[in-house]
Design a protein around this motif. Sequence first.
Motif, PDB file in Angstrom:
ATOM      1  N   THR A  10       0.788  -1.236  -0.093  1.00 26.24           N
ATOM      2  CA  THR A  10       0.038   0.085   0.067  1.00 26.24           C
ATOM      3  C   THR A  10       0.769   1.182  -0.046  1.00 26.24           C
ATOM      4  O   THR A  10       1.937   1.307   0.763  1.00 26.24           O
ATOM      5  N   GLU A  34      -3.131   4.574  -1.907  1.00 28.59           N
ATOM      6  CA  GLU A  34      -4.133   5.114  -1.032  1.00 28.59           C
ATOM      7  C   GLU A  34      -3.964   6.703  -0.839  1.00 28.59           C
ATOM      8  O   GLU A  34      -3.242   7.048  -0.079  1.00 28.59           O
ATOM      9  N   SER A  46     -11.601   6.912  -3.855  1.00 31.98           N
ATOM     10  CA  SER A  46     -12.132   6.599  -2.663  1.00 31.98           C
ATOM     11  C   SER A  46     -10.679   6.158  -1.827  1.00 31.98           C
ATOM     12  O   SER A  46      -9.639   5.597  -2.268  1.00 31.98           O
ATOM     13  N   VAL A  47     -10.678   6.474  -0.455  1.00 34.61           N
ATOM     14  CA  VAL A  47      -9.479   6.212   0.213  1.00 34.61           C
ATOM     15  C   VAL A  47     -10.059   5.712   1.688  1.00 34.61           C
ATOM     16  O   VAL A  47     -11.192   6.385   1.915  1.00 34.61           O
ATOM     17  N   THR A  48      -9.476   4.662   2.128  1.00 36.54           N
ATOM     18  CA  THR A  48      -9.573   4.233   3.781  1.00 36.54           C
ATOM     19  C   THR A  48      -9.328   5.284   4.345  1.00 36.54           C
ATOM     20  O   THR A  48      -8.165   5.513   4.648  1.00 36.54           O
ATOM     21  N   ARG A  49     -10.215   5.931   5.240  1.00 35.10           N
ATOM     22  CA  ARG A  49      -9.941   6.908   6.257  1.00 35.10           C
ATOM     23  C   ARG A  49      -9.055   6.409   7.469  1.00 35.10           C
ATOM     24  O   ARG A  49      -8.059   7.257   7.825  1.00 35.10           O
ATOM     25  N   ARG A  50      -9.332   5.358   7.871  1.00 34.45           N
ATOM     26  CA  ARG A  50      -8.569   4.843   8.884  1.00 34.45           C
ATOM     27  C   ARG A  50      -7.046   4.432   8.631  1.00 34.45           C
ATOM     28  O   ARG A  50      -6.179   4.724   9.235  1.00 34.45           O
ATOM     29  N   LEU A  51      -6.764   3.979   7.318  1.00 34.05           N
ATOM     30  CA  LEU A  51      -5.532   3.536   6.761  1.00 34.05           C
ATOM     31  C   LEU A  51      -4.825   4.998   6.505  1.00 34.05           C
ATOM     32  O   LEU A  51      -3.619   5.079   6.877  1.00 34.05           O
ATOM     33  N   TYR A  52      -5.804   5.936   5.796  1.00 37.87           N
ATOM     34  CA  TYR A  52      -4.939   7.305   5.499  1.00 37.87           C
ATOM     35  C   TYR A  52      -4.517   8.006   6.808  1.00 37.87           C
ATOM     36  O   TYR A  52      -3.643   8.919   6.743  1.00 37.87           O
TER      37      TYR A  52
END
Length: 101
Positions: A10, A34, A46-52
Amino acid sequence: MAERDRDPETLLGDRAYDADAIRDDVRERGGVPEIPGKRNRLVRHSVTRRLYALRNRIERFINRLKNNRRIATRYDQLGNSYLGFVLLGTIRLWIKFVHAA
């Protein structure tokens, strides 16, 4: 040493890295970009907020690490000696964290 040279799964980046060439390169290497899209981009990603959110922690850590003058200015000419001082700086930060808790 071979463990460090493999491609990441990632790529966390900010809006400045939102380019089709970067996204395509990460996908060709088998990773997932991401990266949030720029505001003027027609196609939203779209982006995974928790990972970002982890990107913020990583950037704050690197900024704290750069408080060591030798690491920030990179006086060392060899990569191994530079990596050694980065590890020493990391250990200093870790010790402060462990003893504070």
